[in-house]
Design a protein around this motif. Structure first.
Motif, PDB file in Angstrom:
ATOM      1  N   TYR A  27       0.827  -1.214   0.000  1.00 29.57           N
ATOM      2  CA  TYR A  27       0.000   0.000   0.000  1.00 29.57           C
ATOM      3  C   TYR A  27       0.860   1.263   0.000  1.00 29.57           C
ATOM      4  CZ  TYR A  27      -3.214  -3.678   1.171  1.00 29.57           C
ATOM      5  OH  TYR A  27      -3.915  -4.849   1.143  1.00 29.57           O
ATOM      6  N   SER A  28       1.868   1.294   0.890  1.00 27.20           N
ATOM      7  CA  SER A  28       2.689   2.515   0.983  1.00 27.20           C
ATOM      8  C   SER A  28       3.929   2.443   0.099  1.00 27.20           C
ATOM      9  CB  SER A  28       3.127   2.720   2.438  1.00 27.20           C
ATOM     10  OG  SER A  28       4.026   1.666   2.800  1.00 27.20           O
ATOM     11  N   GLY A  29       4.296   1.229  -0.352  1.00 27.39           N
ATOM     12  CA  GLY A  29       5.527   1.080  -1.144  1.00 27.39           C
ATOM     13  C   GLY A  29       6.780   1.041  -0.280  1.00 27.39           C
ATOM     14  N   ASP A  30       6.613   1.095   1.051  1.00 23.92           N
ATOM     15  CA  ASP A  30       7.762   1.081   1.970  1.00 23.92           C
ATOM     16  C   ASP A  30       8.670  -0.119   1.678  1.00 23.92           C
ATOM     17  OD1 ASP A  30       9.514   1.082   4.091  1.00 23.92           O
ATOM     18  OD2 ASP A  30       7.989   0.711   5.645  1.00 23.92           O
ATOM     19  N   PHE A  31       9.943   0.174   1.369  1.00 27.40           N
ATOM     20  CA  PHE A  31      10.903  -0.889   1.048  1.00 27.40           C
ATOM     21  C   PHE A  31      12.066  -0.825   2.040  1.00 27.40           C
ATOM     22  CE2 PHE A  31      11.513  -3.469  -3.026  1.00 27.40           C
ATOM     23  CZ  PHE A  31      12.347  -4.404  -2.416  1.00 27.40           C
ATOM     24  N   SER A  32      11.769  -0.425   3.266  1.00 25.46           N
ATOM     25  CA  SER A  32      12.823  -0.244   4.269  1.00 25.46           C
ATOM     26  C   SER A  32      13.263  -1.589   4.845  1.00 25.46           C
ATOM     27  CB  SER A  32      12.290   0.628   5.409  1.00 25.46           C
ATOM     28  OG  SER A  32      11.210  -0.051   6.033  1.00 25.46           O
ATOM     29  N   GLY A  33      14.366  -1.552   5.599  1.00 26.42           N
ATOM     30  CA  GLY A  33      14.814  -2.747   6.309  1.00 26.42           C
ATOM     31  C   GLY A  33      13.751  -3.237   7.275  1.00 26.42           C
ATOM     32  N   GLU A  34      13.117  -2.282   7.976  1.00 30.25           N
ATOM     33  CA  GLU A  34      12.089  -2.647   8.951  1.00 30.25           C
ATOM     34  C   GLU A  34      10.933  -3.389   8.262  1.00 30.25           C
ATOM     35  OE1 GLU A  34      12.514  -2.816  11.993  1.00 30.25           O
ATOM     36  OE2 GLU A  34      10.443  -3.485  12.292  1.00 30.25           O
ATOM     37  N   GLN A  35      10.568  -2.908   7.065  1.00 24.93           N
ATOM     38  CA  GLN A  35       9.493  -3.560   6.308  1.00 24.93           C
ATOM     39  C   GLN A  35       9.900  -4.993   5.917  1.00 24.93           C
ATOM     40  OE1 GLN A  35       6.399  -3.322   5.556  1.00 24.93           O
ATOM     41  NE2 GLN A  35       6.351  -4.916   3.951  1.00 24.93           N
ATOM     42  N   MET A  36      11.188  -5.198   5.591  1.00 22.24           N
ATOM     43  CA  MET A  36      11.643  -6.558   5.241  1.00 22.24           C
ATOM     44  C   MET A  36      11.466  -7.492   6.441  1.00 22.24           C
ATOM     45  SD  MET A  36      12.504  -6.550   2.088  1.00 22.24           S
ATOM     46  CE  MET A  36      11.339  -5.226   1.782  1.00 22.24           C
ATOM     47  N   ARG A  37      11.785  -6.950   7.626  1.00 25.52           N
ATOM     48  CA  ARG A  37      11.634  -7.773   8.834  1.00 25.52           C
ATOM     49  C   ARG A  37      10.167  -8.153   9.028  1.00 25.52           C
ATOM     50  NH1 ARG A  37      14.802  -9.070  12.882  1.00 25.52           N
ATOM     51  NH2 ARG A  37      16.446  -7.676  12.179  1.00 25.52           N
ATOM     52  N   LYS A  38       9.288  -7.152   8.859  1.00 25.42           N
ATOM     53  CA  LYS A  38       7.845  -7.424   9.020  1.00 25.42           C
ATOM     54  C   LYS A  38       7.384  -8.456   8.004  1.00 25.42           C
ATOM     55  CE  LYS A  38       6.399  -2.831  10.426  1.00 25.42           C
ATOM     56  NZ  LYS A  38       5.888  -1.613   9.836  1.00 25.42           N
ATOM     57  N   SER A  39       7.882  -8.308   6.766  1.00 29.03           N
ATOM     58  CA  SER A  39       7.465  -9.214   5.698  1.00 29.03           C
ATOM     59  C   SER A  39       7.870 -10.655   6.023  1.00 29.03           C
ATOM     60  CB  SER A  39       8.106  -8.757   4.375  1.00 29.03           C
ATOM     61  OG  SER A  39       7.809  -9.651   3.335  1.00 29.03           O
ATOM     62  N   VAL A  40       9.116 -10.826   6.485  1.00 30.03           N
ATOM     63  CA  VAL A  40       9.592 -12.185   6.809  1.00 30.03           C
ATOM     64  C   VAL A  40       8.810 -12.734   8.003  1.00 30.03           C
ATOM     65  CG1 VAL A  40      11.567 -13.537   7.627  1.00 30.03           C
ATOM     66  CG2 VAL A  40      11.880 -11.840   5.806  1.00 30.03           C
ATOM     67  N   GLU A  41       8.544 -11.873   8.987  1.00 31.43           N
ATOM     68  CA  GLU A  41       7.810 -12.351  10.171  1.00 31.43           C
ATOM     69  C   GLU A  41       6.396 -12.799   9.772  1.00 31.43           C
ATOM     70  OE1 GLU A  41      10.304  -9.760  13.472  1.00 31.43           O
ATOM     71  OE2 GLU A  41       8.288  -9.059  12.875  1.00 31.43           O
ATOM     72  N   ARG A  42       5.772 -12.054   8.851  1.00 34.51           N
ATOM     73  CA  ARG A  42       4.439 -12.479   8.399  1.00 34.51           C
ATOM     74  C   ARG A  42       4.522 -13.788   7.621  1.00 34.51           C
ATOM     75  NH1 ARG A  42       0.377  -9.590   4.081  1.00 34.51           N
ATOM     76  NH2 ARG A  42       1.948 -10.450   2.682  1.00 34.51           N
ATOM     77  N   SER A  43       5.554 -13.945   6.785  1.00 34.82           N
ATOM     78  CA  SER A  43       5.713 -15.199   6.033  1.00 34.82           C
ATOM     79  C   SER A  43       5.821 -16.376   6.997  1.00 34.82           C
ATOM     80  CB  SER A  43       6.969 -15.153   5.151  1.00 34.82           C
ATOM     81  OG  SER A  43       6.835 -14.160   4.160  1.00 34.82           O
ATOM     82  N   LEU A  44       6.599 -16.207   8.046  1.00 38.63           N
ATOM     83  CA  LEU A  44       6.751 -17.289   9.028  1.00 38.63           C
ATOM     84  C   LEU A  44       5.398 -17.646   9.634  1.00 38.63           C
ATOM     85  CD1 LEU A  44      10.045 -16.051  10.742  1.00 38.63           C
ATOM     86  CD2 LEU A  44       9.774 -18.260   9.593  1.00 38.63           C
ATOM     87  N   ARG A  45       4.619 -16.599   9.958  1.00 35.78           N
ATOM     88  CA  ARG A  45       3.295 -16.820  10.564  1.00 35.78           C
ATOM     89  C   ARG A  45       2.368 -17.531   9.590  1.00 35.78           C
ATOM     90  NH1 ARG A  45       3.514 -11.728  12.388  1.00 35.78           N
ATOM     91  NH2 ARG A  45       2.038 -10.912  10.852  1.00 35.78           N
ATOM     92  N   LEU A  46       2.284 -17.010   8.365  1.00 28.94           N
ATOM     93  CA  LEU A  46       1.331 -17.573   7.394  1.00 28.94           C
ATOM     94  C   LEU A  46       1.703 -19.003   7.004  1.00 28.94           C
ATOM     95  CD1 LEU A  46       0.744 -14.486   5.059  1.00 28.94           C
ATOM     96  CD2 LEU A  46      -0.851 -15.453   6.730  1.00 28.94           C
TER      97      LEU A  46
END
Ligand SMILES: NC(=O)c1ccc[n+]([C@@H]2O[C@H](COP(=O)([O-])OP(=O)(O)OC[C@H]3O[C@@H](n4cnc5c(N)ncnc54)[C@H](OP(=O)(O)O)[C@@H]3O)[C@@H](O)[C@H]2O)c1
Length: 331
Positions: A121-140
């Motif tokens: 949605y925001s296009g955020d490509f920060s390091g913090e966003q990568m961490r969130k993305s990986v954490e969600r992948s682990l959850r899903l």
């Protein structure tokens, strides 16, 4: 996974399953002492269509159909699955996760990769966003560790921002240090940019897509340099997202958009040449990729359980030598 001698396992570049062999194989590289070796089949199941992305593929995929496809993939001779956080904004991973619940996790011998993504949605490509993305992948996916995570589509940020201190690549490498990720790769589009990322030496595997097919060769220099450096090399979308499998009349789309009249005409002439030799166009498209020695694996997208058996048949369909120069001459 059911072992089939027609589809032998192979070592996926710098990633892998056997610690012993990696200690020997990677000694000259010096900087990846804890790397494991993964063995993967020459065909990897692409799970993008399973995310139900009608805006990308122009058709919908229901959850029951997706789950049946994942079950068929896990029962097939192919041991490699590719997904991403962004496929259906987590839907592909969620659906795979539902099947992994049934199997009690990733079955032994199967390799599942995913990709870390920007905020849709925001296009955020920060390091913090990568961490969130990986954490969600682990959850899903219902996992506590991921075998291989790619930095996904870094053309949506700048090379400098991706490599900056605290940026996306550093965060993924930190997560590897922490043991949440075993291997880090890079997956994306523009070839010059992908070459720059591979040259950093930070990545163990690379995915290119839609740029090495019967009608497109621009990934050629990337494939050569990545193979020379020993990375795991994956060619995604051998059907150009569908036209080379379904045919130019049924699915006149290349790389997620309407194919140009020139592309449609060229594919049509290739289809006619294939027909003269009794070869399905899809078999030629798939084997064009499979026969390239620089590639470890070819990622084939699919969303129906019958595609697994069809893919086995297409990968092994006899192709007379004479067809290749004929296809090459069709410009
Ligand atoms: N940036 C990246 O890292 C990146 C980019 C693109 C792709 N990828 C990965 O690579 C995978 C492959 O790319 P893709 O899915 O875009 O394109 P693709 O593999 O070139 O083509 C997929 C399309 O081919 C159809 N197909 C597959 N086998 C078929 C068969 N036997 N007969 C008729 N049609 C068949 C599928 O139809 P059905 O859905 O009807 O089965 C789907 O529409 C993706 O799923 C994804 O995992 C990664």
């Amino acid at each position: 996974m059911s072992y089939d001698p027609r589809f032998p396992l192979r070592t996926f570049g710098l990633t892998g399953l056997s610690v012993t062999s990696i200690c020997i194989g990677c000694a000259p590289l010096g900087d990846m002492p804890e790397t494991f070796k993964y063995s993967v089949t020459e065909i990897c199941i692409g799970c993008a269509p399973l995310g139900d992305m009608p805006e990308t593929f122009k058709y919908s995929v229901t959850e029951p159909q997706a789950l049946e496809t994942v079950r068929a993939a896990l029962a097939s001779p192919f041991n490699f699955l590719d997904t991403a956080a962004s496929y259906g904004d987590g839907e592909s991973e969620r659906r795979i996760g539902l099947v992994l619940k049934e199997t009690g996790g990733v079955p032994a011998g199967v390799v599942l990769d995913t990709k870390a993504d920007r905020d849709p949605y925001s296009g955020d490509f920060s390091g913090e966003q990568m961490r969130k993305s990986v954490e969600r992948s682990l959850r899903l996916l219902g996992l506590d560790r991921l075998a291989l995570v790619y930095l996904h589509d870094p053309e949506n940020t700048t090379f400098e921002a991706a490599m900056a201190k605290g940026g996306p690549v550093e965060v993924l490498l930190d997560m590897k240090q922490q043991g949440l990720i075993e291997h880090v790769g890079v997956a994306g589009g523009p070839i010059d940019l992908m070459i720059r990322f591979v040259e950093t030496g930070a990545f163990e595997a690379v995915i290119t897509h839609n740029r090495y097919t019967l009608i497109e060769r621009s990934a050629d220099p990337l494939l050569t340099m990545a193979a020379e450096r020993g990375l795991g090399v994956a060619n995604a979308a051998p059907y150009g997202s569908g036209i080379l499998a379904k045919g130019p009349d049924n699915y006149p789309r290349y790389m997620y958009g309407q194919a140009s009249p020139a592309q449609i005409d060229r594919v049509r002439r290739m289809q006619t040449a294939c027909q003269r030799h009794g070869v399905p166009l899809a078999a030629a498209a798939l084997q064009f990729s499979l026969r390239d020695p620089r590639l470890h694996t070819t990622i084939v997208g699919m969303s129906k359980p019958q595609r697994l058996a069809e893919t086995e048949a297409l990968a092994t369909h006899p192709i007379p030598d004479a067809l290749w120069p004929e296809l090459e001459a069709i410009k």
